[in-house]
Design an enzyme around this catalytic site. Structure first.
Site, mmCIF file in Angstrom:
data_model
loop_
_atom_site.group_PDB
_atom_site.id
_atom_site.type_symbol
_atom_site.label_atom_id
_atom_site.label_comp_id
_atom_site.label_asym_id
_atom_site.label_seq_id
_atom_site.Cartn_x
_atom_site.Cartn_y
_atom_site.Cartn_z
ATOM 1 N N LYS A 61 5.376 14.120 4.228
ATOM 2 C CA LYS A 61 4.067 14.481 3.666
ATOM 3 C C LYS A 61 3.519 15.744 4.345
ATOM 4 O O LYS A 61 2.810 16.526 3.711
ATOM 5 C CB LYS A 61 3.100 13.299 3.794
ATOM 6 C CG LYS A 61 3.513 12.087 2.940
ATOM 7 C CD LYS A 61 3.581 12.409 1.448
ATOM 8 C CE LYS A 61 3.805 11.173 0.593
ATOM 9 N NZ LYS A 61 3.853 11.462 -0.854
ATOM 10 N N TYR A 95 8.983 9.372 6.597
ATOM 11 C CA TYR A 95 7.872 9.398 5.629
ATOM 12 C C TYR A 95 6.742 10.341 6.056
ATOM 13 O O TYR A 95 6.322 11.200 5.272
ATOM 14 C CB TYR A 95 7.324 7.981 5.418
ATOM 15 C CG TYR A 95 6.205 7.931 4.409
ATOM 16 C CD1 TYR A 95 6.467 8.141 3.053
ATOM 17 C CD2 TYR A 95 4.887 7.695 4.801
ATOM 18 C CE1 TYR A 95 5.434 8.098 2.117
ATOM 19 C CE2 TYR A 95 3.856 7.654 3.870
ATOM 20 C CZ TYR A 95 4.137 7.852 2.535
ATOM 21 O OH TYR A 95 3.112 7.822 1.610
HETATM 22 N N1 LIG Z 1 0.121 3.122 -0.935
HETATM 23 C C1 LIG Z 1 -0.482 3.849 0.008
HETATM 24 O O1 LIG Z 1 -1.183 3.344 0.920
HETATM 25 C C2 LIG Z 1 -0.340 5.349 -0.002
HETATM 26 C C3 LIG Z 1 -1.037 6.076 0.974
HETATM 27 C C4 LIG Z 1 -0.942 7.467 0.962
HETATM 28 C C5 LIG Z 1 -0.173 8.088 0.007
HETATM 29 N N2 LIG Z 1 0.518 7.350 -0.920
HETATM 30 C C6 LIG Z 1 1.303 8.074 -1.905
HETATM 31 O O2 LIG Z 1 0.929 7.649 -3.208
HETATM 32 C C7 LIG Z 1 2.024 7.879 -4.105
HETATM 33 C C8 LIG Z 1 2.275 6.636 -4.932
HETATM 34 O O3 LIG Z 1 2.713 5.599 -4.069
HETATM 35 P P1 LIG Z 1 2.408 4.058 -4.325
HETATM 36 O O4 LIG Z 1 1.743 3.556 -3.117
HETATM 37 O O5 LIG Z 1 1.786 3.867 -5.658
HETATM 38 O O6 LIG Z 1 3.905 3.506 -4.278
HETATM 39 P P2 LIG Z 1 4.791 2.640 -5.301
HETATM 40 O O7 LIG Z 1 3.977 1.555 -5.920
HETATM 41 O O8 LIG Z 1 6.015 2.290 -4.548
HETATM 42 O O9 LIG Z 1 5.137 3.680 -6.456
HETATM 43 C C9 LIG Z 1 6.008 4.746 -6.226
HETATM 44 C C10 LIG Z 1 6.404 5.317 -7.585
HETATM 45 O O10 LIG Z 1 7.331 6.391 -7.352
HETATM 46 C C11 LIG Z 1 8.451 6.163 -8.173
HETATM 47 N N3 LIG Z 1 9.658 6.825 -7.673
HETATM 48 C C12 LIG Z 1 10.271 6.692 -6.478
HETATM 49 N N4 LIG Z 1 11.371 7.454 -6.435
HETATM 50 C C13 LIG Z 1 11.458 8.074 -7.629
HETATM 51 C C14 LIG Z 1 12.373 8.981 -8.213
HETATM 52 N N5 LIG Z 1 13.470 9.405 -7.553
HETATM 53 N N6 LIG Z 1 12.144 9.449 -9.465
HETATM 54 C C15 LIG Z 1 11.057 9.019 -10.142
HETATM 55 N N7 LIG Z 1 10.165 8.143 -9.667
HETATM 56 C C16 LIG Z 1 10.375 7.673 -8.427
HETATM 57 C C17 LIG Z 1 8.598 4.650 -8.235
HETATM 58 O O11 LIG Z 1 9.437 4.292 -9.326
HETATM 59 P P3 LIG Z 1 10.369 2.944 -9.299
HETATM 60 O O12 LIG Z 1 9.483 1.831 -9.770
HETATM 61 O O13 LIG Z 1 11.459 3.311 -10.245
HETATM 62 O O14 LIG Z 1 10.836 2.770 -7.875
HETATM 63 C C18 LIG Z 1 7.138 4.285 -8.447
HETATM 64 O O15 LIG Z 1 6.771 4.474 -9.785
HETATM 65 C C19 LIG Z 1 3.191 8.304 -3.238
HETATM 66 O O16 LIG Z 1 3.293 9.717 -3.226
HETATM 67 C C20 LIG Z 1 2.796 7.808 -1.855
HETATM 68 O O17 LIG Z 1 3.423 8.526 -0.822
HETATM 69 C C21 LIG Z 1 0.443 5.989 -0.943
#
Ligand SMILES: NC(=O)c1ccc[n+]([C@@H]2O[C@H](COP(=O)([O-])OP(=O)(O)OC[C@H]3O[C@@H](n4cnc5c(N)ncnc54)[C@H](OP(=O)(O)O)[C@@H]3O)[C@@H](O)[C@H]2O)c1
Length: 243
Positions: free
Chosen positions: A170, A166
């Site tokens: 990034k 992961y």
């Molecule tokens: N949460 C944190 O603390 C954090 C921190 C830094 C950065 N981020 C970044 O923020 C972004 C959103 O993450 P989140 O925390 O909101 O996570 P999340 O709730 O797990 O959401 C991830 C989203 O990506 C979708 N996804 C995964 N694989 C996919 C694919 N092959 N095609 C289309 N959609 C896909 C998932 O769809 P499904 O529902 O179908 O799985 C879901 O809608 C990501 O880029 C993550 O790396 C998050």
């Protein structure tokens, strides 16, 4: 062609992506809800519409070429162009992810979604973005991808546990963002990476400390940069994040 600003958010069915869609919709924009699962996508579109957002569903699996091509066609039919692309979809790949014991398939799958997926979707959408007066691309990255932060004392506190799939995905995404910015310099397309902070979502078993709305704010800001705004940079709410 629509006069309304049109955005596409990938992975918009839940978490930060959903809140980015809600935030852009609150600006009066038309928002494409990119999501791979039909039911989850339609539920998100309905919820956004109930909140007054001009949302439309875009079937999109970022790991699939044909899906990205079909998504671009749908947006062309729907809006004639794309003003803002938010590459938000990502996977964590499961923990632990220690380098000495990781399954290479995990690294491959995470890079396929978090990096190649962004390239695939961006390239499918670029012809539509080029038709916009002020195109913006926002790559949702993470400060765990900062090599500076990773190599500082106390990295465990600031960037979390060792994660060989992961975190480097990034870092790779940030590097890719910079290469796009270089290629697109001299055009009106601004492309930046943004870190939402540590947000309570499925990605981390809801251990994050920020709300998805808070996490969405940086992407909304980078999606609405003025024409003389930055490109090829990495930001969080506090400002520039070191590479
Ligand atoms: N949460 C944190 O603390 C954090 C921190 C830094 C950065 N981020 C970044 O923020 C972004 C959103 O993450 P989140 O925390 O909101 O996570 P999340 O709730 O797990 O959401 C991830 C989203 O990506 C979708 N996804 C995964 N694989 C996919 C694919 N092959 N095609 C289309 N959609 C896909 C998932 O769809 P499904 O529902 O179908 O799985 C879901 O809608 C990501 O880029 C993550 O790396 C998050």
């Amino acid at each position: 062609m629509r006069e309304r600003t049109t955005a596409l958010v990938t992975g918009a069915n839940k978490g930060i992506g959903y809140e980015i869609a809600a935030g852009l919709g609150a600006l009066g924009w038309s928002v494409g809800v990119g999501a791979r699962d039909d039911q989850r996508r339609e539920a998100a579109v309905e919820r956004l519409r109930a909140a007054g957002v001009d949302a439309f569903g875009v079937p999109l699996d970022v790991t699939d070429d044909a899906s990205a091509t079909a998504a671009a066609r749908l947006i062309e039919d729907q809006a004639g162009r794309l003003d803002v692309l938010v590459n938000n979809a990502a996977i964590a790949g499961g923990m632990p992810q220690e380098p000495s014991s990781v399954d290479p398939a995990t690294v491959r799958a995470v890079v396929e979604t978090n990096v190649i997926g962004v390239i695939r979707v961006t390239n499918a959408m670029l012809p539509l973005l080029r038709r916009s007066a002020s195109p913006r691309i926002v790559n949702v990255s993470s400060s765990v991808g900062s090599l500076t932060r990773q190599s500082e004392p106390g990295a465990e506190q600031t960037t979390g546990p060792v994660a060989v799939a992961y975190a480097p995905s990034k870092t790779f995404l940030n590097a890719v963002t910079l290469q796009y910015a270089r290629e697109l310099s001299g055009t009106n397309i601004l492309i930046n990476a943004g870190c939402p902070g540590y947000v309570a979502t499925d990605l981390n078993g809801f251990r994050g400390v920020r709300s998805p709305e808070q996490g969405a704010a940086i992407a909304v800001k980078l999606a609405t940069l003025p024409d003389d705004g930055p490109t090829g940079r990495f930001f969080d709410d506090a400002g520039i994040v070191p590479w």
